[in-house]
Design an enzyme around this catalytic site. Sequence first.
Site, PDB file in Angstrom:
ATOM      1  N   CYS A   1       0.809  -1.223   0.000  1.00 21.40           N
ATOM      2  CA  CYS A   1       0.000   0.000   0.000  1.00 21.40           C
ATOM      3  C   CYS A   1       0.844   1.276   0.000  1.00 21.40           C
ATOM      4  O   CYS A   1       0.351   2.352  -0.346  1.00 21.40           O
ATOM      5  CB  CYS A   1      -0.936  -0.002   1.201  1.00 21.40           C
TER       6      CYS A   1
ATOM      7  N   HIS B   1      -3.446   6.855   2.645  1.00 20.04           N
ATOM      8  CA  HIS B   1      -3.873   5.534   2.204  1.00 20.04           C
ATOM      9  C   HIS B   1      -5.221   5.217   2.832  1.00 20.04           C
ATOM     10  O   HIS B   1      -5.436   5.467   4.019  1.00 20.04           O
ATOM     11  CB  HIS B   1      -2.844   4.483   2.607  1.00 20.04           C
TER      12      HIS B   1
ATOM     13  N   ASN C   1     -10.089  -0.236   0.273  1.00 20.81           N
ATOM     14  CA  ASN C   1      -8.629  -0.267   0.248  1.00 20.81           C
ATOM     15  C   ASN C   1      -8.163  -0.792  -1.109  1.00 20.81           C
ATOM     16  O   ASN C   1      -8.392  -1.947  -1.433  1.00 20.81           O
ATOM     17  CB  ASN C   1      -8.128  -1.171   1.387  1.00 20.81           C
TER      18      ASN C   1
END
Length: 336
Positions: free
Chosen positions: A122, A263, A293
């Site tokens: 990520c 994020h 996500n």
Amino acid sequence: MRAMPKLENPVPVEVIGAGYYLPERILTNADLERMVETSDDWIVERTGIHERRIADETMSTSDMAVLAARKALEHAQLAAEDVDMIICATVTPDMMFPSTACLVQRGIEARNAFAFDISAACTGFIYALATAYTYLASGYVGNALIIGAEKLSAITDYKDRNTCVLFGDGAGAVVLKRTGRAGHGIRDFILESDGRNAHWLQVPAGGSRMPASTKSIGERLHYISMEGREVFKFAVTAMKRTTVRIAERNNLKAEEITWLIPHQANKRIIDAAAQALGLDQSHIHYNIHKYGNMSAASTAVGLAEVVLHYNLKEGDYLLLVAFGAGMTWGSLLIRW
């Protein structure tokens, strides 16, 4: 952990174009209620996610990356054949090799670029931006196409109620260029890793340690495995620390940060980072409720949305922050 030193007199490397792609299919919390034992209230309370985008079975990560890249190049008014370098951040490549970036190069016909992937989960898009900065600042290249793209639905176990509610698909891209505007562009970045806890978030099978076999497939080891409590605790600490550290070492007060682009893993984690910085929520770019996500694509899509839709003014500060498997985390500061 010791952070690398602050950039001194950074060369002006600016974002001159941005684009993103999101699949049409929407997977809602109500849809997931019919698939696993969960509820809309449970998902929203713990994550802030209402829905996520899921790519068609025929669409690969590179397909989404190509669509985002074309939009970024169009916005930058840069022809594909004039691109010098392509970096794609992803943990869901089309295949082990060649790199997804090379497939993007083929897809957009950027015949004069060199291309490679970065795998930092990520945090990958921030790692890719920082890597590109070093090439541009040195003068080795004049521009770079940076992409964060993921098809996480391909490695999500839709029988695992703890992970399947989290992930979605998408791609974001920006074009970076070395310019002559001193004081603008990428001003600083912090990149950190700690492999001691790599087992907290992983896809166990499919690599050289555990090649695909009847056993690995039967035990569902080719899907995301996560120790949720440990990842959450780590993420809160890492996001708060890197956000505060990059602001402090650049003498930035909370009110001077125009947009925090975090994020999008969990709204509670994002809010904790903003609170540590003393930043009002009106200056946080949220898209977790719509997209979930998207790993490396989260900050890529977030930055592209801010650039394209938020009417940025000269001198605005954009702060990107992320954490991911590895474990990895980092932040990057841009002055518009």
